[in-house]
Write a protein that holds these residues in place. Structure first.
Motif, PDB file in Angstrom:
ATOM      1  N   UNK A 271       0.857  -1.186   0.000  1.00 55.58           N
ATOM      2  CA  UNK A 271       0.000   0.000   0.000  1.00 55.58           C
ATOM      3  C   UNK A 271       0.902   1.248   0.000  1.00 55.58           C
ATOM      4  N   UNK A 272       0.802   2.061  -1.054  1.00 60.96           N
ATOM      5  CA  UNK A 272      -0.142   1.977  -2.166  1.00 60.96           C
ATOM      6  C   UNK A 272       0.331   1.012  -3.248  1.00 60.96           C
ATOM      7  N   UNK A 282       8.075   9.064  -1.159  1.00 57.14           N
ATOM      8  CA  UNK A 282       6.813   8.485  -0.703  1.00 57.14           C
ATOM      9  C   UNK A 282       7.050   7.326   0.266  1.00 57.14           C
ATOM     10  N   UNK A 283       6.084   7.119   1.142  1.00 58.35           N
ATOM     11  CA  UNK A 283       6.107   5.984   2.070  1.00 58.35           C
ATOM     12  C   UNK A 283       5.301   4.832   1.492  1.00 58.35           C
ATOM     13  N   UNK A 284       5.668   3.625   1.859  1.00 57.86           N
ATOM     14  CA  UNK A 284       4.934   2.446   1.427  1.00 57.86           C
ATOM     15  C   UNK A 284       4.950   1.434   2.556  1.00 57.86           C
ATOM     16  N   UNK A 285       3.842   0.721   2.733  1.00 56.84           N
ATOM     17  CA  UNK A 285       3.804  -0.404   3.657  1.00 56.84           C
ATOM     18  C   UNK A 285       3.711  -1.682   2.841  1.00 56.84           C
ATOM     19  N   UNK A 286       4.380  -2.725   3.319  1.00 50.16           N
ATOM     20  CA  UNK A 286       4.329  -3.996   2.606  1.00 50.16           C
ATOM     21  C   UNK A 286       4.494  -5.149   3.579  1.00 50.16           C
ATOM     22  N   UNK A 311       5.366  -2.915  11.683  1.00 50.52           N
ATOM     23  CA  UNK A 311       3.969  -2.953  12.088  1.00 50.52           C
ATOM     24  C   UNK A 311       3.651  -4.298  12.726  1.00 50.52           C
ATOM     25  N   UNK A 312       4.298  -5.347  12.224  1.00 47.99           N
ATOM     26  CA  UNK A 312       4.198  -6.686  12.801  1.00 47.99           C
ATOM     27  C   UNK A 312       5.424  -7.452  12.327  1.00 47.99           C
ATOM     28  N   UNK A 313       6.464  -7.487  13.151  1.00 45.67           N
ATOM     29  CA  UNK A 313       7.724  -8.091  12.733  1.00 45.67           C
ATOM     30  C   UNK A 313       7.559  -9.576  12.425  1.00 45.67           C
ATOM     31  N   UNK A 314       6.796 -10.278  13.235  1.00 46.03           N
ATOM     32  CA  UNK A 314       6.614 -11.712  13.034  1.00 46.03           C
ATOM     33  C   UNK A 314       5.964 -11.997  11.687  1.00 46.03           C
ATOM     34  N   UNK A 315       5.044 -11.118  11.275  1.00 46.78           N
ATOM     35  CA  UNK A 315       4.361 -11.274   9.984  1.00 46.78           C
ATOM     36  C   UNK A 315       5.120 -10.589   8.847  1.00 46.78           C
ATOM     37  N   UNK A 316       6.286 -10.004   9.137  1.00 47.40           N
ATOM     38  CA  UNK A 316       7.112  -9.268   8.169  1.00 47.40           C
ATOM     39  C   UNK A 316       6.280  -8.182   7.479  1.00 47.40           C
ATOM     40  N   UNK A 317       5.594  -7.410   8.291  1.00 51.53           N
ATOM     41  CA  UNK A 317       4.742  -6.315   7.835  1.00 51.53           C
ATOM     42  C   UNK A 317       5.369  -5.021   8.324  1.00 51.53           C
ATOM     43  N   UNK A 318       5.725  -4.120   7.396  1.00 55.23           N
ATOM     44  CA  UNK A 318       6.518  -2.964   7.794  1.00 55.23           C
ATOM     45  C   UNK A 318       6.244  -1.778   6.872  1.00 55.23           C
TER      46      UNK A 318
END
Length: 363
Positions: A271-272, A282-286, A311-318
């Motif tokens: 996102x995006x 720009x920032x991006x989350x993935x 955002x959730x290290x265990x889920x590799x969400x950053x």
């Protein structure tokens, strides 16, 4: 971009080398596993007298082809790669597809004969107007037909090689999309008329696209390729598959071999999705998945490391964003994320592509 090898190792390349030293190679000698990855390369000119930014020399291309041959790569036609990935079929451990954009003369005189020497298939993406106009430096239809008759895939690069995200003066967004749709289908019809081929595979000119173009590609049943780096896999977006540019400073075999051996992250969230931005940073989350150690995941902008905001290290969400002072001024740029696959010297590789709608300098 100049042709000289940098005197210093870039932070990205240095990070990859350091990570490779830290990864055990104990399983590298195991029997080859069935893979779900491939790489697609992109070339333009094969010459030492054309712009270096889009060129590699004949010797550089030969060195890359020798590397593929000597390191047990299966070099497949592009359509076979796409179908195998879409259908999630078993594939060899290392698969590559070779593509050339723009139908430049040197592809016919230098690149194609060399690929035939190695027995490697290729895809040629044709913008039809320069060929129809018999523009200097481009192939002719008889030459393209000869390539097609000998097994080269001839595919779509639009009619006029447009910046597809740009509207013409006074043009509405709906008008832009209708124009692009007509141009895409006109180019496909012209290629079929001249060669008998219609693969419904598009290479985006300049690698540019937006969400509306992705929807159009899907609605017309096309597969599309971009120009940002990365491997392809079962879970790739077939509306914008990445390809590795292996010319200019990326033509040397040290750089090329790392990319040719790369693997595709599973991108579970981004996102995006749209690459179009007005921001210079720009920032991006993935959210990424794969067989890697999270501590060895790194993301880079302009070769400089970016901090991962978890955002959730265990889920590799950053979330990532370049620091102030790392802003981009050019029209197109990428953020690159890599991580070594456990027990190997191969890297997962993903790049988030951006194109600025208000660049400081268009190209």
């Amino acid at each position: 971009m100049n042709s000289k090898k940098p005197s210093k190792i870039s932070p990205l390349r240095n990070a990859i080398k350091l990570a490779a030293c830290a990864v055990s190679l104990s399983t590298a000698l195991a029997s080859p596993a069935i893979a779900q990855h491939a790489v697609i390369t992109i070339y333009h000119h094969v010459s030492d007298s054309t712009p270096r930014s889009t060129s590699l020399t004949a010797q550089e291309l030969r060195t890359q082809l020798e590397y593929l041959r000597d390191n047990d790569f299966a070099v497949w036609p592009l359509d076979r790669v796409i179908e195998a990935l879409k259908n999630q079929e078993p594939m060899p451990d290392k698969v590559a597809a070779l593509t050339f954009d723009d139908a430049y003369e040197s592809i016919y005189t230098t690149g194609w004969p060399m690929l035939k020497e190695f027995g490697y298939p290729m895809t040629l993406f044709v913008s039809t107007q320069p060929v129809d106009d018999e523009q200097s430096g481009y192939l002719t239809w008889p030459q393209i037909r000869k390539m097609a008759d000998e097994g080269v895939i001839i595919a779509n690069h639009m009619v006029y090689h447009p910046h597809m995200v740009d509207a013409q003066p006074g043009e509405s967004d709906a008008g832009r999309l209708q124009r692009l749709r007509e141009e895409l289908l006109t180019a496909e019809s012209r290629i079929e008329e001249q060669t008998g081929q219609s693969h419904k595979i598009l290479a985006y000119p300049y690698g540019e696209y937006d969400l509306e173009i992705l929807d159009m590609i899907e609605s017309l049943g096309f597969t599309a390729l971009a120009q940002n780096s990365g491997a392809v896999g079962y879970h790739s977006d077939f509306r914008a598959l990445p390809r590795y540019p292996l010319a200019a400073s990326f033509a040397d075999i040290e750089s090329a071999s790392t990319k040719l051996n790369s693997l595709a992250f599973e991108v579970r969230h981004i996102d995006p999705v749209s690459p179009v931005t007005d921001s210079r940073r720009p920032a991006v989350t993935m959210q990424l998945a794969g067989d890697f150690n999270v501590s060895q995941l790194g993301c880079y902008a302009n070769g400089q490391p970016m901090e991962l905001e978890w955002l959730d290290r265990e889920a590799v969400h950053f979330r990532i964003q370049p620091a102030e002072g790392q802003e981009f001024a050019m029209r197109r740029f990428n953020y690159i994320c890599t991580a070594p696959k456990r027990g190997t010297n191969r890297y997962y590789w993903f790049s988030k592509f951006w194109t600025r709608s208000t660049p400081d300098n268009a190209d």
